[in-house]
Design a protein around this motif. Structure first.
Motif, PDB file in Angstrom:
ATOM      1  N   TYR A  34     -53.358 -17.433 -79.026  1.00 13.33           N
ATOM      2  CA  TYR A  34     -54.397 -18.259 -79.640  1.00 13.33           C
ATOM      3  C   TYR A  34     -55.362 -17.391 -80.452  1.00 13.33           C
ATOM      4  O   TYR A  34     -55.642 -16.247 -80.083  1.00 13.33           O
ATOM      5  CB  TYR A  34     -55.217 -18.993 -78.562  1.00 13.33           C
ATOM      6  CG  TYR A  34     -54.387 -19.707 -77.532  1.00 13.33           C
ATOM      7  CD1 TYR A  34     -53.870 -19.022 -76.433  1.00 13.33           C
ATOM      8  CD2 TYR A  34     -54.101 -21.070 -77.655  1.00 13.33           C
ATOM      9  CE1 TYR A  34     -53.092 -19.670 -75.487  1.00 13.33           C
ATOM     10  CE2 TYR A  34     -53.328 -21.717 -76.706  1.00 13.33           C
ATOM     11  CZ  TYR A  34     -52.832 -21.012 -75.632  1.00 13.33           C
ATOM     12  OH  TYR A  34     -52.056 -21.659 -74.696  1.00 13.33           O
ATOM     13  N   TYR A  36     -59.318 -17.871 -81.702  1.00 16.28           N
ATOM     14  CA  TYR A  36     -60.546 -18.647 -81.640  1.00 16.28           C
ATOM     15  C   TYR A  36     -61.602 -17.981 -82.520  1.00 16.28           C
ATOM     16  O   TYR A  36     -61.552 -16.785 -82.774  1.00 16.28           O
ATOM     17  CB  TYR A  36     -61.097 -18.709 -80.207  1.00 16.28           C
ATOM     18  CG  TYR A  36     -60.389 -19.660 -79.279  1.00 16.28           C
ATOM     19  CD1 TYR A  36     -59.244 -19.260 -78.589  1.00 16.28           C
ATOM     20  CD2 TYR A  36     -60.865 -20.945 -79.072  1.00 16.28           C
ATOM     21  CE1 TYR A  36     -58.599 -20.132 -77.724  1.00 16.28           C
ATOM     22  CE2 TYR A  36     -60.231 -21.821 -78.213  1.00 16.28           C
ATOM     23  CZ  TYR A  36     -59.102 -21.406 -77.542  1.00 16.28           C
ATOM     24  OH  TYR A  36     -58.463 -22.267 -76.684  1.00 16.28           O
ATOM     25  N   GLN A  38     -65.957 -17.891 -82.820  1.00 14.63           N
ATOM     26  CA  GLN A  38     -67.278 -18.289 -82.352  1.00 14.63           C
ATOM     27  C   GLN A  38     -68.245 -18.000 -83.487  1.00 14.63           C
ATOM     28  O   GLN A  38     -68.569 -16.852 -83.769  1.00 14.63           O
ATOM     29  CB  GLN A  38     -67.689 -17.519 -81.098  1.00 14.63           C
ATOM     30  CG  GLN A  38     -69.045 -17.956 -80.565  1.00 14.63           C
ATOM     31  CD  GLN A  38     -69.535 -17.072 -79.425  1.00 14.63           C
ATOM     32  OE1 GLN A  38     -69.007 -15.995 -79.180  1.00 14.63           O
ATOM     33  NE2 GLN A  38     -70.556 -17.529 -78.721  1.00 14.63           N
ATOM     34  N   ARG A  42     -72.542 -21.802 -82.305  1.00 14.01           N
ATOM     35  CA  ARG A  42     -71.497 -22.773 -82.021  1.00 14.01           C
ATOM     36  C   ARG A  42     -70.620 -22.285 -80.881  1.00 14.01           C
ATOM     37  O   ARG A  42     -70.674 -21.135 -80.486  1.00 14.01           O
ATOM     38  CB  ARG A  42     -70.655 -23.007 -83.272  1.00 14.01           C
ATOM     39  CG  ARG A  42     -71.447 -23.532 -84.452  1.00 14.01           C
ATOM     40  CD  ARG A  42     -70.529 -23.775 -85.640  1.00 14.01           C
ATOM     41  NE  ARG A  42     -69.557 -24.819 -85.375  1.00 14.01           N
ATOM     42  CZ  ARG A  42     -69.789 -26.105 -85.595  1.00 14.01           C
ATOM     43  NH1 ARG A  42     -70.966 -26.494 -86.062  1.00 14.01           N
ATOM     44  NH2 ARG A  42     -68.860 -27.020 -85.354  1.00 14.01           N
ATOM     45  N   GLY A  43     -69.824 -23.168 -80.370  1.00 14.80           N
ATOM     46  CA  GLY A  43     -68.926 -22.809 -79.285  1.00 14.80           C
ATOM     47  C   GLY A  43     -67.679 -22.124 -79.780  1.00 14.80           C
ATOM     48  O   GLY A  43     -67.605 -21.641 -80.905  1.00 14.80           O
ATOM     49  N   LEU A  44     -66.698 -22.098 -78.931  1.00 10.21           N
ATOM     50  CA  LEU A  44     -65.427 -21.478 -79.276  1.00 10.21           C
ATOM     51  C   LEU A  44     -64.533 -22.508 -79.957  1.00 10.21           C
ATOM     52  O   LEU A  44     -64.160 -23.511 -79.367  1.00 10.21           O
ATOM     53  CB  LEU A  44     -64.751 -20.943 -78.019  1.00 10.21           C
ATOM     54  CG  LEU A  44     -65.508 -19.835 -77.296  1.00 10.21           C
ATOM     55  CD1 LEU A  44     -64.809 -19.482 -76.000  1.00 10.21           C
ATOM     56  CD2 LEU A  44     -65.647 -18.614 -78.182  1.00 10.21           C
ATOM     57  N   LEU A  46     -61.000 -23.417 -81.638  1.00 13.97           N
ATOM     58  CA  LEU A  46     -59.607 -23.022 -81.744  1.00 13.97           C
ATOM     59  C   LEU A  46     -59.159 -23.095 -83.183  1.00 13.97           C
ATOM     60  O   LEU A  46     -59.318 -24.120 -83.846  1.00 13.97           O
ATOM     61  CB  LEU A  46     -58.732 -23.932 -80.881  1.00 13.97           C
ATOM     62  CG  LEU A  46     -57.230 -23.658 -80.916  1.00 13.97           C
ATOM     63  CD1 LEU A  46     -56.927 -22.280 -80.336  1.00 13.97           C
ATOM     64  CD2 LEU A  46     -56.471 -24.743 -80.165  1.00 13.97           C
ATOM     65  N   TYR A  49     -52.719 -21.695 -82.687  1.00  9.00           N
ATOM     66  CA  TYR A  49     -52.032 -21.308 -81.469  1.00  9.00           C
ATOM     67  C   TYR A  49     -50.541 -21.227 -81.741  1.00  9.00           C
ATOM     68  O   TYR A  49     -50.026 -21.848 -82.683  1.00  9.00           O
ATOM     69  CB  TYR A  49     -52.356 -22.237 -80.298  1.00  9.00           C
ATOM     70  CG  TYR A  49     -51.775 -23.622 -80.378  1.00  9.00           C
ATOM     71  CD1 TYR A  49     -52.478 -24.647 -81.008  1.00  9.00           C
ATOM     72  CD2 TYR A  49     -50.545 -23.927 -79.796  1.00  9.00           C
ATOM     73  CE1 TYR A  49     -51.964 -25.924 -81.051  1.00  9.00           C
ATOM     74  CE2 TYR A  49     -50.032 -25.205 -79.838  1.00  9.00           C
ATOM     75  CZ  TYR A  49     -50.750 -26.203 -80.469  1.00  9.00           C
ATOM     76  OH  TYR A  49     -50.234 -27.488 -80.511  1.00  9.00           O
ATOM     77  N   PHE A  88     -67.315 -14.346 -84.891  1.00 10.36           N
ATOM     78  CA  PHE A  88     -66.716 -13.519 -83.848  1.00 10.36           C
ATOM     79  C   PHE A  88     -65.355 -14.108 -83.548  1.00 10.36           C
ATOM     80  O   PHE A  88     -65.249 -15.245 -83.080  1.00 10.36           O
ATOM     81  CB  PHE A  88     -67.629 -13.531 -82.609  1.00 10.36           C
ATOM     82  CG  PHE A  88     -67.285 -12.509 -81.572  1.00 10.36           C
ATOM     83  CD1 PHE A  88     -66.997 -12.892 -80.282  1.00 10.36           C
ATOM     84  CD2 PHE A  88     -67.268 -11.162 -81.876  1.00 10.36           C
ATOM     85  CE1 PHE A  88     -66.700 -11.953 -79.301  1.00 10.36           C
ATOM     86  CE2 PHE A  88     -66.968 -10.211 -80.920  1.00 10.36           C
ATOM     87  CZ  PHE A  88     -66.678 -10.606 -79.630  1.00 10.36           C
ATOM     88  N   LEU A  90     -61.728 -14.230 -81.655  1.00  9.63           N
ATOM     89  CA  LEU A  90     -61.159 -13.892 -80.359  1.00  9.63           C
ATOM     90  C   LEU A  90     -59.693 -14.284 -80.301  1.00  9.63           C
ATOM     91  O   LEU A  90     -59.321 -15.391 -80.667  1.00  9.63           O
ATOM     92  CB  LEU A  90     -61.904 -14.622 -79.241  1.00  9.63           C
ATOM     93  CG  LEU A  90     -63.332 -14.144 -78.980  1.00  9.63           C
ATOM     94  CD1 LEU A  90     -64.142 -15.249 -78.357  1.00  9.63           C
ATOM     95  CD2 LEU A  90     -63.316 -12.922 -78.083  1.00  9.63           C
ATOM     96  N   TYR A 103     -56.628 -18.514 -69.262  1.00  7.85           N
ATOM     97  CA  TYR A 103     -56.660 -17.896 -70.572  1.00  7.85           C
ATOM     98  C   TYR A 103     -57.308 -16.536 -70.436  1.00  7.85           C
ATOM     99  O   TYR A 103     -58.367 -16.411 -69.826  1.00  7.85           O
ATOM    100  CB  TYR A 103     -57.470 -18.750 -71.543  1.00  7.85           C
ATOM    101  CG  TYR A 103     -56.681 -19.903 -72.099  1.00  7.85           C
ATOM    102  CD1 TYR A 103     -56.413 -19.995 -73.457  1.00  7.85           C
ATOM    103  CD2 TYR A 103     -56.195 -20.900 -71.270  1.00  7.85           C
ATOM    104  CE1 TYR A 103     -55.679 -21.039 -73.959  1.00  7.85           C
ATOM    105  CE2 TYR A 103     -55.459 -21.957 -71.759  1.00  7.85           C
ATOM    106  CZ  TYR A 103     -55.206 -22.022 -73.116  1.00  7.85           C
ATOM    107  OH  TYR A 103     -54.482 -23.062 -73.621  1.00  7.85           O
ATOM    108  N   PHE A 105     -58.839 -13.530 -72.715  1.00  7.89           N
ATOM    109  CA  PHE A 105     -59.303 -13.233 -74.068  1.00  7.89           C
ATOM    110  C   PHE A 105     -59.318 -11.734 -74.338  1.00  7.89           C
ATOM    111  O   PHE A 105     -59.511 -10.920 -73.432  1.00  7.89           O
ATOM    112  CB  PHE A 105     -60.728 -13.775 -74.259  1.00  7.89           C
ATOM    113  CG  PHE A 105     -60.805 -15.278 -74.405  1.00  7.89           C
ATOM    114  CD1 PHE A 105     -60.924 -16.078 -73.285  1.00  7.89           C
ATOM    115  CD2 PHE A 105     -60.772 -15.873 -75.653  1.00  7.89           C
ATOM    116  CE1 PHE A 105     -60.998 -17.462 -73.399  1.00  7.89           C
ATOM    117  CE2 PHE A 105     -60.849 -17.253 -75.783  1.00  7.89           C
ATOM    118  CZ  PHE A 105     -60.958 -18.050 -74.663  1.00  7.89           C
ATOM    119  N   GLY A 106     -59.133 -11.405 -75.607  1.00  9.99           N
ATOM    120  CA  GLY A 106     -59.347 -10.042 -76.042  1.00  9.99           C
ATOM    121  C   GLY A 106     -60.836  -9.767 -76.170  1.00  9.99           C
ATOM    122  O   GLY A 106     -61.666 -10.633 -75.908  1.00  9.99           O
ATOM    123  N   GLY A 108     -62.529  -9.193 -78.854  1.00 12.10           N
ATOM    124  CA  GLY A 108     -63.133  -9.817 -80.020  1.00 12.10           C
ATOM    125  C   GLY A 108     -63.321  -8.895 -81.209  1.00 12.10           C
ATOM    126  O   GLY A 108     -63.383  -7.675 -81.081  1.00 12.10           O
TER     127      GLY A 108
END
Lengths: 114, 114
Positions: A34, A36, A38, A42-44, A46, A49, A88, A90, A103, A105-106, A108
Motif C-alpha cells: 500500500y 498512503y 498524510q 489530514r488523516g491517512l 490510501l 494498493y 508524508f 507511507l 498493517y 508501515f514503513g 515514511g
C-alpha cells in the motif's frame, strides 16, 4: 522476521520534476502493498494498493502512479510534481491472514515540493 | 464523506491520569477496528484492535471499547505516560470484496504532561 524499508526519508523537489519513491519488504512473500499519504491536518489517505506483481489499484485520481515490478517492491512515481503533492508518504504491507491481520508501515518519506 | 471520524484533533492529559480517545464511524459494514500510534517523522505502529464480535479488548495499559449500536469506539490509556504523547489514528475495515483495507480517521494528537 518481516521488515519494510522505505526511502528516502526526506525529499525536496521542484515543481514539475519527476518523483520516484521505493518501498521493499523482506521476510515474507506475496504481501499486499500500500501507498498512503498524510497531508498536513489530514488523516491517512490510501493512494494505491497491490495484491500481486503488476496488479495496482488506484483509490484517488491524482498526479501519481504506482508500480510493482517485483513481488516485494512497490514504487510510487510522478512525471511532474505539483505543489499539492507535498506530504508524508507511507508504504505499508499486510499479509492476507483472514480474520487476524495487521498493517505494518514503513518509516515514511517527507516530500516537499517547492 | 468521512466514514471514520476522530472529532478531537488534540487531547492534553496529566501523567498518571486516564487518556480517552474517541472514534465514530458511519459504515455499518465495518467489522474490524484498529488503533495506530504515530510519532513525528515515523510511520504509524499498530497498537490494539478489536473485532465486531467483541465489545472490549485489553492489552496492558491500553483498552479499546466498541459500542456497535452507537458506532463508536474508544481507546483508554491508564495510566498515561509522557511517552504516550503521539498522534493516534483510529481505523476501520470491512471485507466486501475480499481484501481488508482500513479507512483511517484524521488522528488525535495526545500530549501527556509530566
Amino acid at each position: 522476521s518481516q521488515t519494510i524499508h522505505q526511502w528516502p526519508a526526506t525529499l525536496v523537489q521542484p515543481v514539475g520534476s519527476p518523483l520516484s519513491l521505493e518501498c521493499t519488504v523482506e521476510g515474507t512473500s506475496n504481501p499486499n502493498l500500500y501507498w498512503y499519504r498524510q497531508a498536513a491536518g489530514r488523516g491517512l489517505q490510501l493512494l494505491f494498493y497491490s495484491v500481486g506483481i503488476g496488479q495496482i489499484s488506484s483509490e484517488v485520481p491524482q498526479n501519481l502512479s504506482a508500480s510493482r515490478p517485483q513481488d516485494r517492491q512497490f514504487i510510487l512515481s510522478s512525471k511532474k510534481l505539483l505543489l499539492s503533492d507535498s506530504g508524508f508518504y507511507l508504504c505499508a504491507w499486510s499479509a492476507d491472514r483472514g480474520f487476524n491481520y495487521g498493517y505494518t508501515f514503513g518509516s515514511g518519506t517527507r516530500l516537499t515540493v517547492v | 464523506d468521512q466514514q471514520v471520524k476522530q472529532n478531537s484533533p488534540s487531547l492534553s492529559v496529566q501523567e498518571g491520569r486516564i487518556s480517552i480517545l474517541n472514534c465514530d464511524y458511519t459504515n455499518s459494514m465495518f467489522d474490524y477496528f484498529l488503533w495506530y500510534k504515530k510519532y513525528p517523522a515515523e510511520g504509524p505502529t499498530f497498537l490494539i484492535s478489536i473485532s465486531s464480535i467483541k465489545d472490549k479488548n485489553e492489552d496492558g495499559r491500553f483498552t479499546v471499547f466498541l459500542n456497535k449500536s452507537a458506532k463508536h469506539l474508544s481507546l483508554h490509556i491508564v495510566p498515561s505516560q509522557p511517552g504516550d504523547s503521539a498522534v493516534y489514528f483510529c481505523a476501520a475495515s470491512a471485507k466486501p470484496g475480499g481484501s481488508y483495507i482500513p479507512t483511517f480517521g484524521r488522528g488525535t494528537s495526545l500530549i501527556v504532561h509530566p
